[in-house]
Design an enzyme around this catalytic site. Structure first.
Site, short mmCIF file in Angstrom:
data_model
loop_
_atom_site.label_atom_id
_atom_site.label_comp_id
_atom_site.label_asym_id
_atom_site.label_seq_id
_atom_site.Cartn_x
_atom_site.Cartn_y
_atom_site.Cartn_z
CG LEU A 95 -2.95 -0.53 2.82
CD1 LEU A 95 -3.93 -1.67 2.89
CD2 LEU A 95 -3.28 0.57 3.81
CG ASP A 96 -3.88 0.32 -0.77
OD1 ASP A 96 -4.59 -0.71 -0.74
OD2 ASP A 96 -4.22 1.37 -0.23
CD GLU A 97 3.19 0.60 -2.08
OE1 GLU A 97 3.51 0.32 -3.25
OE2 GLU A 97 3.20 1.75 -1.62
NE ARG A 106 2.31 0.10 -6.77
CZ ARG A 106 1.75 -1.12 -6.79
NH1 ARG A 106 2.25 -2.06 -7.57
NH2 ARG A 106 0.72 -1.38 -6.03
N GLY A 110 -4.50 4.10 0.50
CA GLY A 110 -5.09 4.21 1.85
C GLY A 110 -6.53 4.64 1.87
#
Lengths: 284, 284, 284, 284
Positions: free
Chosen positions: D227-229, A211, D201
């Site tokens: 989203l948020d990745e 990540r 989220g």
């Protein structure tokens, strides 16, 4: 010594502190530390930890605890007294990686961790060589999917016969069954090698690398039936960067894991932790 | 609102917590937070901060404080009650660098700093433009070695006429005289741009660079007559390395200074700080 | 293995990187990491660390280093090549407190510290029991004001006969003489138990307590003739508060000391540190 | 000024550093900082950032970049030159919470953030009052599910007509469409108010409270369609405890958010960030 701790949870309402401190004063106790927390003063829960000294504590123990029952009834308290000089009986479970075990042993030897270390249990034989010279009983109990039930029965029998108060999972890589966990509520501490709730489950460092996170962490928590979902006691992190490969994350992580686990165990041994709603209150 | 804080210092002995909590209970108060510290349970000093709610506090205020005097006498207490909703009256002193002033203004505007910001004083005119649009009185009082005595007289007159409770030196580059300081004991907070006691005095960043330190810091402290020697309230540090020149240290340091100063001011405004022996007890 | 490191210091001027990288390319080397620092591109000093791989390094070693001398001459370089797989020969000096020694041993055993640990020297006999089981030679050399000169002579003879590259003072509570220090410039690392330059000298924790600091720290530095004044390699701090007595500061400090010392030793072993002007450049 | 930066990505192989540094030397450039990273020296990717000075840079610019194309071809490089003194054109998107916007404005005013702040866009009118006095164009573009497509069209038109290089989402509470994001790859920076990948989220602070974490964090990342990745640029955390309610987490979190966002924006503006495999390399 003459020092003890009183831990209380009850519905919040006026008069609790007055009643408890009045009671302790009348028993001849001097409060040396007192911490409290209320989730909501009007209708919430009240939590308290009092550390006090009472001359000749041993002789007064039964009377003290017996009489407190009345106060407790009035306020619907869940409560317990613990004598500070009576060490908790601690078992450490470990697999192949010994860094958390070593840190526990070290702090225990230096006197910073006040406990009776009554046994070390492992599903691998390796840690025996570390533990043996210190005179701590070591039990090698292999675990396979087939033998898991039997292995846990053996472990539980050992814990019972040694009257263990606290089980520390020091990078023990087996998941305990719900049956096991239910027998030691808020008495099993695990170290998870990630900053929960990030990277629940297996291989957190590999997933953290994947990540591309800029900090890695570790989490000490009480074990519940839901994997990695128990009340969090302590967490910490360290900075990493693009040069750190998975192996580097593991190496850096080992330092965080041992620090975080030892802090959590220490707080537990000092009766500093209360839980409610899957959360911990840590009176430091 | 109906919330107040009680701060106490006295010789430690059994029964203090019982007496105080009993008293508050009898007045109808509900304790919402309580912190205490003893330097030594047998012969030391005892410090306590209690935050409580008492319905219709305003109407009971005189009775409450009057009656407590008796309890206080028994235990030889130094004590004070403060109503939480009465903002302290704060003055900010600043020179040319405005980062600490800006942070204070910002936190004050967002409601995180609960105070009446009654004036900003500076030995330079620059900050006037920052302060004016917010409707805060700004006083430009130049200071030279010759005019220093007069300047301080003017400052003290302003503080008195505005009934100022707290003076914040937000990178005010003048040293206050002993006469000035003595009039506001534990009520002047300064931010020193180093990790005290390292780099006391002038040009700490240049000296930090010179020494080749790997962390730089800032220290918020109460001002006493001895420069940079007052009770430390808060400190923090940031990592630096060989690539950081003096200018970089200053830039990084500005972030630490404003964070550390605001924390200290906030704790003071919330009556969380007690002092003894040139040390602070911060009940967070 | 086929990995080596090249460290360079020289006056800065255009063309250095080009000349060095060209040279290494012509020798068949592949640069895997490269760091540089210039105190001032126009008239300052230039520092560089290059890690490279060269197939069959051993066979090319003499040619490589011989030919580089020409490049070095052109740019007036101070330089050295080190083969990564040749461990430095390390001696650890210790007194009674073993926490830093233990951390070094641990990291060394786990492979995180790549060195030959050729001896442990102490002015007390205690550490012998820790070291003996690991097969590391232990020398107990008592030191009194009268015997100090002789003791240092013995120590120096041991260091010489064992061809020691690096001396680590792991809470060694004796001050080395200037004569000793001069023989190992930038090759003796000490851990000081404070955040230097705060609390130079004896009893830093007691003095930190006295001053009421809110963070305590530790500093690893190269030893020079001036006590606690050598180039700082690494520092770190931990938060403390009013509840922490001197004994708590010592306990918390032990964790910082061992972390900071090991980092500094590791960077030295990996040839990551250059010094100039009593400052370190650490290429991490 | 005469300073520029060269950023390179290419397959790793021997000779890259030599070729690039030789090229720069021949052009008359002096390298002042150089950083490199290889995912794997034998078959991986190589990344490099070089900062250099070349007298009379403007006059040599076309020649410099034109000639480098040859070197780049040889090594299959993706590359770009940037002149350090040409500010990037930055747009800030904000909703109701202004703390991140304020921090950006502040650092920009103090000169710590080197950019042209060409516009502030918001789906609420509030921030207009903050931005107007500074002379920065403010565009209030309301967004509802029905008007989102039109709103984005307006936003994209503004970005295009103002030749915006970097879009900073400073707590902009609308999710940008894939169409929007694809037009600004690695050129939109978002601040997420949690320690990703924890609490992806909505409402991360409420969920962090619910989970009982002991640290909360913030994450600055490039925006991708997921989203948020997107690639994480920077993260940081602060300690919280059982006394902190959701509102406290938000307040503490605001400090982390603004610090983390500004760091990420600063690194982007200084061309310190390269991305691959949804990860960032940050050459600090």
């Amino acid at each position: 010594r003459d020092r003890a701790r009183l831990l209380i949870s009850c519905p919040d309402r006026p008069g609790i502190v007055a009643a408890v401190s009045q009671f302790l004063y009348q028993q001849g106790a001097n409060i040396v530390q007192s911490d409290q927390h209320s989730t909501d003063p009007s209708s919430g829960l009240f939590f308290m930890r009092i550390e006090f000294e009472l001359p000749n504590l041993g002789a007064h123990w039964d009377e003290l605890t017996g009489r407190f029952a009345e106060v407790a009834r009035t306020f619907q308290m869940t409560w317990r007294f613990n004598r500070a000089h009576v060490p908790k009986r601690m078992a450490v479970f470990v697999s192949k990686e010994e860094h958390c075990l070593l840190e526990l042993l070290w702090q225990w030897q230096s006197g910073d961790l006040y406990a009776d270390l009554v046994m070390v249990v492992s599903n691998h034989p390796d840690a025996g060589a570390t533990v043996a010279p210190l005179g701590i009983p070591f039990y090698h109990i292999p675990v396979t999917p087939e033998t898991k039930k039997d292995a846990e029965a053996k472990q539980l029998a050992l814990l019972a016969s040694h009257k263990v108060d606290l089980v520390v999972l020091a990078r023990y890589m087996q998941i305990l069954s719900g049956d096991f966990v239910r027998q030691y509520p808020n008495r099993i501490i695990n170290i998870h090698h990630s900053f929960l709730p990030a990277f629940i489950g297996r291989n957190p460092y590999a997933r953290a690398y994947q990540r591309g996170v800029k900090l890695i962490g570790a989490t000490a928590h009480y074990v519940t039936e839901d994997l990695d979902e128990g009340p969090i006691i302590e967490q910490d992190v360290q900075r990493v960067d693009h040069r750190d490969e998975v192996e580097d994350l593991k190496r850096i992580g080992r330092q965080i894991e041992r620090t975080v686990l030892v802090r959590a165990v220490k707080w537990h041994l000092e009766d500093r932790i209360l839980t409610y709603n899957n959360r911990t209150i840590v009176f430091r």
